[in-house]
Structures are given as structure tokens and as C-alpha cells.
Design a protein around this motif. Structure first.
Motif, PDB file in Angstrom:
ATOM      1  N   THR A   1      76.647  63.770 104.076  1.00  0.00           N
ATOM      2  CA  THR A   1      76.894  62.753 102.481  1.00  0.00           C
ATOM      3  C   THR A   1      75.088  63.361 102.468  1.00  0.00           C
ATOM      4  OG1 THR A   1      77.857  61.712 103.429  1.00  0.00           O
ATOM      5  CG2 THR A   1      76.502  60.513 102.524  1.00  0.00           C
ATOM      6  N   THR A   2      74.599  62.871 101.026  1.00  0.00           N
ATOM      7  CA  THR A   2      73.604  62.845  99.996  1.00  0.00           C
ATOM      8  C   THR A   2      73.472  61.984  99.065  1.00  0.00           C
ATOM      9  OG1 THR A   2      73.695  65.237  99.792  1.00  0.00           O
ATOM     10  CG2 THR A   2      72.188  63.951  98.083  1.00  0.00           C
ATOM     11  N   ILE A   3      72.533  60.829  99.343  1.00  0.00           N
ATOM     12  CA  ILE A   3      72.605  59.655  98.794  1.00  0.00           C
ATOM     13  C   ILE A   3      71.247  59.459  98.137  1.00  0.00           C
ATOM     14  CG2 ILE A   3      72.110  57.515  98.919  1.00  0.00           C
ATOM     15  CD1 ILE A   3      73.921  57.070 101.646  1.00  0.00           C
ATOM     16  N   SER A   4      71.210  58.767  97.161  1.00  0.00           N
ATOM     17  CA  SER A   4      69.806  59.204  96.507  1.00  0.00           C
ATOM     18  C   SER A   4      70.047  57.437  95.752  1.00  0.00           C
ATOM     19  CB  SER A   4      69.772  59.817  94.769  1.00  0.00           C
ATOM     20  OG  SER A   4      68.774  59.746  94.254  1.00  0.00           O
TER      21      SER A   4
ATOM     22  N   GLY B   1      74.731  56.040  92.775  1.00  0.00           N
ATOM     23  CA  GLY B   1      75.430  55.164  91.943  1.00  0.00           C
ATOM     24  C   GLY B   1      75.190  53.445  92.083  1.00  0.00           C
ATOM     25  N   VAL B   2      73.991  53.553  93.303  1.00  0.00           N
ATOM     26  CA  VAL B   2      74.282  52.215  94.011  1.00  0.00           C
ATOM     27  C   VAL B   2      72.088  52.351  93.831  1.00  0.00           C
ATOM     28  CG1 VAL B   2      73.093  50.683  96.025  1.00  0.00           C
ATOM     29  CG2 VAL B   2      75.695  52.022  96.246  1.00  0.00           C
ATOM     30  N   THR B   3      72.547  50.827  92.417  1.00  0.00           N
ATOM     31  CA  THR B   3      71.315  50.244  92.233  1.00  0.00           C
ATOM     32  C   THR B   3      69.938  49.458  93.657  1.00  0.00           C
ATOM     33  OG1 THR B   3      71.595  48.329  91.330  1.00  0.00           O
ATOM     34  CG2 THR B   3      71.404  50.451  90.168  1.00  0.00           C
TER      35      THR B   3
ATOM     36  N   LEU C   1      64.941  63.204 104.729  1.00  0.00           N
ATOM     37  CA  LEU C   1      64.819  61.828 103.793  1.00  0.00           C
ATOM     38  C   LEU C   1      63.703  61.704 103.155  1.00  0.00           C
ATOM     39  CD1 LEU C   1      65.042  58.125 104.084  1.00  0.00           C
ATOM     40  CD2 LEU C   1      63.532  57.857 105.835  1.00  0.00           C
ATOM     41  N   THR C   2      64.002  61.809 102.075  1.00  0.00           N
ATOM     42  CA  THR C   2      62.482  61.742 100.514  1.00  0.00           C
ATOM     43  C   THR C   2      62.331  60.467 100.554  1.00  0.00           C
ATOM     44  OG1 THR C   2      63.099  64.299 100.517  1.00  0.00           O
ATOM     45  CG2 THR C   2      61.774  62.683  98.855  1.00  0.00           C
ATOM     46  N   LEU C   3      61.153  59.546 100.429  1.00  0.00           N
ATOM     47  CA  LEU C   3      60.591  58.829  99.852  1.00  0.00           C
ATOM     48  C   LEU C   3      60.199  58.705  98.690  1.00  0.00           C
ATOM     49  CD1 LEU C   3      59.872  56.087 103.063  1.00  0.00           C
ATOM     50  CD2 LEU C   3      62.265  56.280 100.954  1.00  0.00           C
TER      51      LEU C   3
ATOM     52  N   LEU D   1      65.209  58.456  98.863  1.00  0.00           N
ATOM     53  CA  LEU D   1      65.141  57.313  98.253  1.00  0.00           C
ATOM     54  C   LEU D   1      63.969  56.267  98.094  1.00  0.00           C
ATOM     55  CD1 LEU D   1      66.782  55.760 101.693  1.00  0.00           C
ATOM     56  CD2 LEU D   1      67.277  56.815  99.731  1.00  0.00           C
ATOM     57  N   LYS D   2      64.161  55.653  96.789  1.00  0.00           N
ATOM     58  CA  LYS D   2      61.979  55.084  96.915  1.00  0.00           C
ATOM     59  C   LYS D   2      61.477  54.949  97.682  1.00  0.00           C
ATOM     60  CE  LYS D   2      60.133  51.899  92.824  1.00  0.00           C
ATOM     61  NZ  LYS D   2      60.261  50.371  92.126  1.00  0.00           N
ATOM     62  N   GLY D   3      61.717  53.773  98.640  1.00  0.00           N
ATOM     63  CA  GLY D   3      61.274  53.363  99.777  1.00  0.00           C
ATOM     64  C   GLY D   3      62.115  52.339  99.964  1.00  0.00           C
ATOM     65  N   ILE D   4      61.804  51.848 101.156  1.00  0.00           N
ATOM     66  CA  ILE D   4      62.098  51.883 102.436  1.00  0.00           C
ATOM     67  C   ILE D   4      61.952  49.874 103.106  1.00  0.00           C
ATOM     68  CG2 ILE D   4      63.253  51.494 104.773  1.00  0.00           C
ATOM     69  CD1 ILE D   4      63.778  54.701 104.600  1.00  0.00           C
TER      70      ILE D   4
END
Length: 877
Positions: A136-139, A120-122, A178-180, A159-162
Motif C-alpha cells: 500500500t502506498t499512502i500520500s 485522497g485523505v486530506t 516513510l517519507t516526511l 506524508l507531510k508530517g506526523i
């Protein structure tokens, strides 16, 4: 001043005494509406801010409409709708509900945990250290920004990127992922070394691979995407390259170290490699799903474990083994090297092929010896061996040169009678003197006379005599002399050659005698001056023979065209190819049987390495050996063909030393009863002076080792002579009578005593010799005059025409040749009329049936019935 100070003091005291409130939702509403919350504690405006703890309860939806909001800690069990607004978080965030459209600022150290997938965090803006809890799983669909903070990921982040500044840091902790789908920041730092964690670059925007230490690294599937390393990369465990078409990994001339398995599922090779190091303390595999092989530039095997192949590999520059073991695995994968091989630890080549195919000069070096099974070189600039190398099966030199330099040694081993290594086809050249070519003599059974040849050039007899277990007598060597048996005098000459003009053996008296390529030597094999106590492996040292080898041969004369020659190569040869290359040889050669009888065996097949043999020439000139004569896959032992039909073998031996000989009689429709060069073989005395000799005589009085006769007539008499080598009892035995279908009566007549023996009943005859060197004369009578009545069939039928019986070394076999399935009953009786096996009932067409007979000498009657048809055959077994 005192009054002002007092007022400030009380003002500050009042602020410090304001307690942080706890907000708990009581209904759905907006974040900034006091009616949304129940408040515990004191809060001035009724709206959560940076020092307040906030709980969104289940069933409630809280909307953020203002520009910015704040909370100290946040526990979300309901629904939090951000509407693109900012939330400043000054503590921990625990989530089990729904969040959408939230822009999250981490303003104080924070532990984030969620029991559901959190997407939910854009936008994430991280200014203080953040810990993502295990489980915990974050997308995140947008870039995560880290400013002067450290993110420790113990869960799963997609994540899209860092993006981060120079003091930012991401830590992938133990067992995290971690997947980018886009790039990792080019500044700041990454630590993905936590045990069990996996870092995945995914998507067509993640084109830059951060220089770091990873535990597991996956470059996962984006078609036609090239991912480029930004510096040296260390992978402590597994490295996987995804499978999409055109997906490539560009090392950008940096180094890569892999401590676990290598799996390349892409259709592309790894580009612009510098050095790839495989570094394991246990075990790892190198595999590739697509493509012919995996390609490396400089490849290093290090660590203390085993690096095993699960795919063929190519190394475009150097392969260096610094520690640990490189293993081609039980699947025997192949290695192609275009640079140098440096072996300082170990390589297990098993039955794999190692090839050197560079375009500039290559070397094999290192502190450890390298054992190859198959080794092939194809380099016009040459391959040099600077260390110890052994080739246990096959060496091929397809182009360029191959050999030893400096202290390099190449061994071609022979560890058993069927385990000779060989130097196969040499299309280039061999060089160097540090070659050791081994030969195996199977003692003690093969003690005594053998025929040998040398596989090296520029060698002398001393090359063999210097072997510590290869004893020689009468050659002036280091073993001294044995005494000849009476009536001969002087030292026993254990090495001899053959004079093809006079037909006599010639003693070799000096170890300086050249071991001329292509020349055969008659050698008494001994490791103690008497015989051999165990198998003997002896060495021939020097440059191996290669290319075309010519050795002069003569025809006719006292030797009847026999010449003692030898295989000049460290490789089996096919004699028919030698005959074709020479153009002046008959198709059969002679070898000594590998037993104690020293009898000859006519053969036309394969000649083993270092094997001497007699060829028979019908014209003078040379016997010619070429590289095309080599049989690179054949068994090095001589392959003996099965005995043909209507061919029998007479053997003679004695009860004193057991040494004897053999002679061969056969009947064909392409022979005459006179001597015919190339069809018959002239008699050749045994190399042992104390051997019995046996031969037959043709109609035109030629003494023959092999006598092929025309298969005409009801009667045939063959004159046979035995020349005794010692006193005592002598035995003549016969084999192959079961294949004789032209005659059904075979008798041996002793012309000295007048005795006659029916060889169909007794396959052995004995007589006493009262003189040494005396000729004892015999006649072998072949006849059709005593046909067994049971063998006649009134009517010729398909069963009779399509059935034959023959012997193999282990069975008597009935061969059928029916055009359609035919029921048959097979019965066997002894001469007393007793059935010796149970009747076999079966259907046959083109079948072979082995009969379950106990092996013993004797004659049996074979009865085959099919309907009202029947035939019988004799069996001599």
C-alpha cells in the motif's frame, strides 16, 4: 419496579438484536441518501453508520455532504468524494478506486490497504491502532495526527508530517518506507528498526530528526536546510545525506551509530558531532560524493565486521578502534587525525597515508600493534607512541616531535632488498629509545665483507652483535671467535674501520666501540662464523639520527683522499646532495658490489640506508649529511647508471675463491692521460685479503680504479696490473667493447708471458699465478690501424651520422636519429658470413630497435641499408 425493569430488559434486548447492515452502492449519489444503497440486513434509516459495512462499487461516485459519516468497514472500488467532510471508520478500509477530499477518523483498530496510490485523505486522525498493509502506498499533504494509538506501516507512506501525543507511536515495519516533508512529532515514540525499512526526511520543513533506531535513514535534498538531531540516533543499516547545496546535518552534540554504509552527498560536513560509531557485523563503507574528505569528530569503529573507506577521512578528535577492522580499502584512502588513535582491534592502512595534525599533544596507543604504510606527523605539541607501531614505507615529521614513550616501540622494517621502510624528512625532532630500525642483507649471496653504518645515535657495536643471527668474531662479543686464515694468527677480526690517513684497515676489538653517526664499518656478514645461510635482517636500536650529521674526512695522504663513511639515516640519500652540502668531495663514491667478488663500483646516485661507502675528499673538513639529502621516494638499493660510450670494464677473479676486483677505462674529451682528482679514482684495495686486485696506471704513475683518458690519437696503450690474492688460475674479462667507437682494435698483452689476445674476438684471458701478492703486468692496446673494410663508407650520409649502436644489460640496441621517416633494412652476420637473424625492414626517425640476438660472447657485423646508402658496425655481445 419489576415492571420498569422488565421494560428496560426488553428494550436492551431489542437493541442487541439489531444486526449490522451491509451497504452496497447501486448508483452514484450522496452518502446520506438511502436511494444510493442496496441494503442487506436491517437498518433503521437506510444510511451507513458505525456498525455497517460499506462497499462503493466500480463506476459509482459517492459524495459526502454532511458534517460526519460513519462506517464499520469500507471497500471502495469506485469514487469516494469527501468534499472536506469527516468519515469515522470503525474497521478496515480497502481501496482500489478513487478518493478525494476525505477527512478520515480511525475510531477502531483498522487495517488499511490500497492497490493504487492513495492520496485522497486530506487529514488523518488516528485514535485506534492502524496497520498500513504491505504493498500500500499512502500520500498525505497534511499532518497525520495520532492520539494514544500505534500506526504500523508495512507499506509506503509519503506524508507531510506526523503529530502525536505522548502515548502515540509509529512503527516502520519490515521493508516499509516513510517519507516526511515536515517534522516528526517531538513527543510520542518512533520505531523504524524493521529490517529493510527506510525512513526519509524530505523537504525544507523536515528540520528535526527524531531520536530513534532506524534501519535505513535518508536525509534527502532540501537546499540550505539544516536538519538537527533531537537525541542519539542509531542506524542499523545505511545512512545517506542528500546532495542539495547547503544541505546540512546537525548532530546537535548527540551520538550517531551506523551499522551499514555512510554516504554523504552534501557539500557540507556533519555539524556539532559528539561521537560517530561504525558498528557492523559484516561490512560497511564510508563515502562522500563532494568535498575533499569526510570529517568526523570522535570516531569509533566497533562491531565484528570491516569498516572500509571509499573517501579520505579527517577525525578532529579521537579515532578509537574497539572491535572489528578499519580498512582504507584497495583505493588506499588517507586518514587525518587531530586527536588520539586508540587501536584495540585492527586497522589495515594498506598504502594509504595516515597523518597526525593536531594542535595539542597526541598519542598512539592500544592493545593491538598498528602498521602504517605512510605516516606523517605535523603537530607542534608532539606525537607520542605508547604501543607497538610499524611504518612499512615512509615516516615524515613535518613539525613538532615524534617518538616513543613508556613501553612504546616504533619499528622501521626491512623485509627485502627492495622493501626498506625509511624515515624521510624530519623538520621537527625524534625522541625515545624504543626504536627498532631494520636492515636487510641478502644472504647467502651477500655473505662476506660489507660496508655498514648505523642509523641511530648513542649506539655501540653491541647493538648489532646482540642480534641472535648477526655473528661477530674478535670483538669480545657473545659469539666467540673464529680463527684467522694462515699466515695470519689470532682471532679473525670481523669488524674493521678505515684509517684515512694511513690508508689501512683497523680491527675493532670491543663491542663497546661507538657506532658513530656518519662512520662506515667494514663487517664480515655471517650467521654461523663462516657466512650466511639465508637473508639476515638485523636491528639498530635507539633514537634515529636526524637533522644535520657531520663526520670528519681527510684528503690526500696514503688513502688518496678516501674515507670510509656511512649513510647516517634510516632513509636513502642522494649523493650529489651530500656533495653539495659538504663542498669538499668529489662527485663519485665507491660501494662494494653486492656479489661475492668484493669489487668496487664507482657510483654517484642513491645510497641505501645503513650503507657504508668510500667518499673521496679533495680538502679536509667534514662530510655533511642534511635532511635535504634524503631521497624519500627512491629505491633503497643503489641505482647504477648505464655504462657510457667509450667506457670499458676489466674484471679479475680466480678459480679458488672467485674473489676479485674491477677497473674502469674510458675515453672523453675533457680528460688527460695524467691523474686528475675528481675525474679519475685512485686505486683502493679490496677489503678481502684473499681477493685479486686490478688497477691501471696513469702516465704520471698513479694507480687508478677509474682511469679517464683523453680521446686523441690513433693509438693508446694503458698499463694494467693484477695483484694475485691466491694461487691458481686467474681470469681477466672485459665488458663494454660495443660502446667503444673511438677504436676498432683492442688487444691485451701479457708482459709476463708475451701472449697477446684480440679482445674483440675473446673477451676473457686466463693465466696462472705462482705467487700470492705478486704483480702481473699487462698492456691494453687500443688502435685504429686495423679497420674492417666493410666498416668504411665512401660518402658520409644521414644514415651514417644519425645511427649508433650500444649495449643494454639485456639487448643490443640500434639508435636512429633521422629528421624524416627513412626506410631501412637491418641484417646481422657472424664472422663466417652467415646471417644470424632475419632481416628487419622498417621505417625509422628517432627510434631505438632492440636486436633479437642470443646472448653469447662474440663479434658480429651489423649491416644497415637505406636506398643506395649503407653502413656496417661491429657488435660485441
Amino acid at each position: 419496579m419489576n415492571k420498569l425493569s422488565t421494560l428496560l430488559f426488553f428494550a436492551l434486548l431489542g437493541l442487541n438484536n439489531i444486526s449490522a447492515a451491509t451497504f452496497s452502492s447501486i448508483a452514484s449519489g450522496t452518502w446520506s441518501a438511502p436511494a444510493t444503497w442496496a441494503i442487506t440486513g436491517v437498518d433503521s434509516d437506510g444510511i451507513p453508520d458505525f456498525d455497517d459495512n460499506v462497499t462503493v462499487n466500480s463506476g459509482h461516485t459517492i459524495n459526502l455532504f454532511a458534517t460526519a459519516h460513519a462506517a464499520k468497514t469500507l471497500l471502495n472500488n469506485g469514487t469516494l468524494s469527501g468534499n472536506g467532510k469527516k468519515l469515522n471508520l470503525y474497521g478496515d478500509f480497502t481501496n482500489s478506486g478513487n478518493v478525494s477530499g476525505l477527512v478520515l477518523y480511525i475510531q477502531a483498530p483498522c487495517t488499511f490497504s490500497s492497490s493504487v496510490v492513495f492520496s485522497g485523505v486530506t487529514n488523518w486522525w488516528i485514535y485506534k491502532n492502524l496497520t498500513i498493509s504491505a504493498g500500500t502506498t499512502i500520500s498525505a499533504s497534511n499532518i497525520v495526527t495520532i492520539n494514544s494509538a500505534t500506526v504500523t506501516n508495512l507499506g509506503s507512506a509519503n506524508l507531510k508530517g506526523i503529530s502525536m501525543n505522548s502515548t502515540g507511536k509509529w512503527i516502520n515495519g519490515a521493508a516499509s518506507t516513510l517519507t516526511l516533508s515536515s517534522n516528526f512529532s517531538s513527543v510520542g515514540s518512533l520505531d523504524a528498526s524493521g529490517i529493510g525499512n527506510t525512513f526519509t526526511y524530505f523537504g525544507n520543513l523536515s528540520t528535526q530528526i527524531k531520536s530513534s533506531t532506524y534501519y535505513n535513514l535518508i536525509l534527502l535534498g532540501a537546499s540550505s536546510t539544516t536538519r538537527t538531531a533531537q537525541g542519539n540516533i542509531t542506524i542499523l543499516n545505511n545512512f545517506t545525506i542528500g546532495s542539495s547545496t547547503g544541505h546540512a546535518f546537525n548532530m546537535n552534540n548527540f551520538n550517531l551509530t551506523v551499522g551499514g554504509n555512510w554516504l554523504n552527498q552534501s557539500s557540507s560536513n556533519v555539524l556539532n558531532q559528539s561521537t560517530v560509531t561504525f558498528n557492523t557485523s559484516s561490512s560497511q563503507t564510508i563515502s562522500r560524493i563532494t568535498g575533499v574528505n569526510e570529517v568526523f569528530n570522535n570516531m569509533v569503529v566497533a562491531g565484528t565486521g570491516t569498516t572500509a573507506l571509499a573517501k579520505d577521512i579527517s577525525v578532529t578528535q579521537n579515532l578509537t578502534l574497539t572491535s572489528g577492522l578499519l580498512d582504507v580499502s584497495t583505493s588506499n584512502f588517507n586518514i587525518d587525525i587531530k586527536g588520539n588513535l586508540v587501536n584495540n582491534s585492527g586497522i589495515n592502512c594498506r598504502s594509504g597515508l595516515v597523518s597526525f595534525t593536531g594542535s595539542s599533544a597526541q598519542t598512539i596507543s592500544g592493545t593491538q600493534g598498528t602498521s602504517f604504510n605512510d605516516l606523517t606527523t605535523a603537530n607542534a605539541a608532539g606525537v607520542s607512541v605508547l604501543s607497538n607501531v610499524a611504518v612499512f614505507y615512509k615516516l615524515l615529521v613535518n613539525s613538532g616531535s615524534f617518538g616513543t614513550s613508556g613501553s612504546g616501540i616504533i619499528t622501521i622494517p626491512a623485509s627485502g632488498p627492495n622493501t626498506y621502510a625509511r624515515i624521510g624528512t624530519v623538520s621537527g625532532s625524534l625522541f625515545g629509545t624504543g626504536w627498532v630500525l631494520e636492515s636487510y642483507v641478502n644472504g647467502p649471496a651477500q655473505a662476506g665483507w660489507q660496508w655498514l653504518s648505523s642509523p641511530t645515535s648513542n649506539s655501540t657495536l653491541a647493538d648489532w652483535d646482540n642480534d641472535p643471527r648477526f655473528y661477530m668474531s674478535g670483538v669480545g662479543g657473545n659469539d666467540g671467535n673464529a680463527t684467522s686464515a694462515p699466515p695470519a694468527t689470532g682471532p679473525f677480526r670481523s669488524v674493521r674501520t678505515y684509517n684515512s690517513v694511513t690508508g689501512a684497515t683497523v680491527a675493532v676489538t670491543s663491542t663497546t666501540t661507538p657506532l658513530t653517526p656518519g662512520k662506515g664499518f667494514q663487517v664480515w656478514m655471517s650467521d654461523n662464523m663462516f657466512g650466511m645461510t639465508s637473508p639476515l635482517v638485523y636491528n639498530s636500536q635507539g633514537t634515529p639520527n636526524f637533522g644535520t650529521v657531520n663526520f670528519p674526512v681527510t684528503s690526500g695522504g696514503a688513502s688518496n683522499g678516501y674515507n670510509l663513511v656511512g649513510n647516517p639515516y634510516a632513509c636513502p640519500i642522494t649523493y650529489s646532495a651530500v656533495v653539495a652540502a659538504s663542498g669538499n668531495l668529489y662527485s663519485t663514491f665507491l660501494i662494494l658490489l653486492e656479489d661475492e667478488t668484493y669489487s668496487y663500483d664507482p657510483n654517484g646516485g642513491i645510497i641505501s640506508p645503513n650503507q657504508g661507502f668510500f667518499c673521496c675528499a679533495f680538502a679536509g673538513g667534514n662530510i655533511v649529511f642534511t635532511e635535504a639529502c634524503k631521497n624519500v621516494n627512491g629505491n633503497p638499493n643503489l641505482l647504477k647508471s648505464a655504462d657510457p660510450e667509450n667506457a670499458i670494464i676489466f674484471s679479475v677473479y680466480n678459480n679458488i675463491n672467485g674473489i676479485g676486483g674491477r677497473t674502469f677505462i674510458s675515453f672523453t674529451d675533457d680528460a688527460t692521460d695524467n691523474f686528475e682528482n675528481g675525474i679519475d679514482l685512485a686505486f683502493l684495495p679490496s677489503p678481502s685479503e684473499e681477493a685479486d686486485n686490478i688497477y691501471t696506471t696513469s702516465m704520471d704513475q698513479f694507480e687508478l680504479l677509474r682511469n679517464k683518458l683523453f680521446n686523441n690519437g690513433e693509438e693508446k696503450d694503458v698499463h694494467m696490473t693484477v695483484k694475485s690474492g691466491v694461487y691458481g688460475t686467474h681470469f681477466i674479462s672485459v665488458k663494454g667493447l660495443a660502446s667503444l667507437n673511438l677504436y676498432n682494435s683492442v688487444w691485451l698483452e701479457d708482459l709476463t708471458t708475451g701472449k697477446k689476445v684480440d679482445l674483440l674476438k675473446n673477451q676473457e684471458y686466463e693465466f696462472d699465478a705462482d705467487q700470492i701478492g705478486k704483480d702481473y703486468e699487462f698492456i691494453v692496446h687500443f688502435s685504429n690501424s686495423k679497420k674492417l673494410e666493410a666498416s668504411s663508407v665512401a660518402n658520409v650520409n644521414m644514415l651514417n651520422e644519425g645511427t649508433s649502436v650500444y649495449n643494454t644489460p639485456s639487448n643490443v640496441v640500434v639508435k636512429f636519429g633521422m629528421s624524416t621517416p627513412t626506410p631501412v633494412n637491418i641484417s646481422i652476420y657472424n664472422l663466417a658470413g652467415q646471417k644470424v637473424i632475419e632481416t628487419i625492414s622498417t621505417n625509422v626517425t628517432d627510434d631505438r630497435i632492440a636486436l633479437p640476438l642470443q646472448k653469447e660472447n662474440g663479434m658480429y657485423l651489423l649491416l644497415i641499408q637505406s636506398g643506395d646508402e649503407q653502413i656496417t658496425r661491429k657488435i660485441i655481445y
